[in-house]
Enzyme design. Sequence first.
Site, short mmCIF file in Angstrom:
data_model
loop_
_atom_site.label_atom_id
_atom_site.label_comp_id
_atom_site.label_asym_id
_atom_site.label_seq_id
_atom_site.Cartn_x
_atom_site.Cartn_y
_atom_site.Cartn_z
N HIS A 94 -26.14 -79.68 -79.99
CA HIS A 94 -26.24 -78.61 -78.99
C HIS A 94 -25.92 -77.25 -79.63
O HIS A 94 -26.60 -76.25 -79.39
CB HIS A 94 -25.27 -78.85 -77.84
CG HIS A 94 -25.59 -80.05 -77.00
ND1 HIS A 94 -26.84 -80.27 -76.47
CD2 HIS A 94 -24.81 -81.08 -76.56
CE1 HIS A 94 -26.83 -81.38 -75.75
NE2 HIS A 94 -25.61 -81.89 -75.80
N HIS B 273 -22.86 -85.08 -81.86
CA HIS B 273 -23.62 -84.84 -80.63
C HIS B 273 -23.50 -83.38 -80.21
O HIS B 273 -24.51 -82.70 -79.94
CB HIS B 273 -23.12 -85.75 -79.51
CG HIS B 273 -23.82 -85.54 -78.21
ND1 HIS B 273 -24.91 -86.29 -77.82
CD2 HIS B 273 -23.60 -84.66 -77.19
CE1 HIS B 273 -25.33 -85.88 -76.63
NE2 HIS B 273 -24.54 -84.90 -76.23
N GLU B 274 -22.26 -82.89 -80.16
CA GLU B 274 -22.05 -81.51 -79.75
C GLU B 274 -22.59 -80.53 -80.79
O GLU B 274 -23.03 -79.43 -80.44
CB GLU B 274 -20.56 -81.26 -79.50
CG GLU B 274 -19.97 -82.09 -78.38
CD GLU B 274 -20.69 -81.88 -77.06
OE1 GLU B 274 -21.15 -80.76 -76.78
OE2 GLU B 274 -20.81 -82.86 -76.29
#
Length: 347
Positions: A25, A21-22
């Site tokens: 980003h 998920h990170e």
Amino acid sequence: MSTVLAIAAAVLAVSLLIILHEAGHYFAARRSGMRVERFSVGFGPVVASFRRGETEFAISALPLGGYVRIAGMSPGDDVAPDDPTAYANQAAWRRFLVIVAGPAANYVTAVIVAAALLATIGLRAPDPAPRVGALMPGMPAAVAGLEPGDRILSVAGAPVDSFRALVAELQRHPGEPIVLELERGGERRSLPITPRDDGGVGRVGFAQAQVAVRRGPAGALVEGLRRTNAAAGAQLAAFGSMFSGKQRAELSGPVGIAQELVRGARQGAEPFLALVWTISIVLAILNLLPLPALDGGRLVFLAWEMITRRRVNEKVESYVHLAGFVALLVLIIAVTVFGDLARLLGR
């Protein structure tokens, strides 16, 4: 799988989903020319770290999440107004893509996991045949002696050739003693049962059986995409029913999720990876909900900015997200204490 290995697998799976998920980003920010100051797995004090270029990659003390710190993203960051690498100085559409990239990474992960399962050991799907699945303790099916895998041939003399037909026939006999004709291990048997009267509808208490579905490499990717989209749609519908009050909210906190992952790991690779697939979908949907402190909350502010061409006051947005974060933290603690731990201690 032993309990220790199951726990290790559960922790590794959650950590990997957070990292991915990170990473969404991170790569979107780097692609947009933004400066990423830290990529952390976990919160709190840094336990270990290394630096590559302008970014510090860290493992922090509390492994309950993770974050990417982009220069100029938080109010009060000391960045020059003309610094092109600062988040705050980028166009709104670029910032929008950076935020949406996290949930998108979880969605892509879910598709890949589903495709990998379909191409190898299989991914479970509801069996359309009139077969018995998991039993509910104390319900008529368990009391009567039905077993998972039993194939029901007829209900009270009426033949059934699908699970839907089986359910329909059982519902027609609330509180009425009937006989089931079934096949178990190649043998035909007769089993008396009395469906429970649930408001005029017969209920016996077993779930639909599951079958492992496999596909070739190309078909696995297409089917993985289709199954992930269907599961995401079901999750959205469930959230909608929960928020509208049509469905009772049954929430699990970190402890409950960890329990399910450990249980799945002990059952085998397919149940465990299928659960990882589901959690990845839930993370993608949950983070896109338009709630403060979540990615979806930030997307609401960015969408407003792109539509009106006016940026929301950074301090106001910061306070909104802070309030949302506190509310989310309180909710997680409440679900953990009154839900997860209460169920655990109740056992």
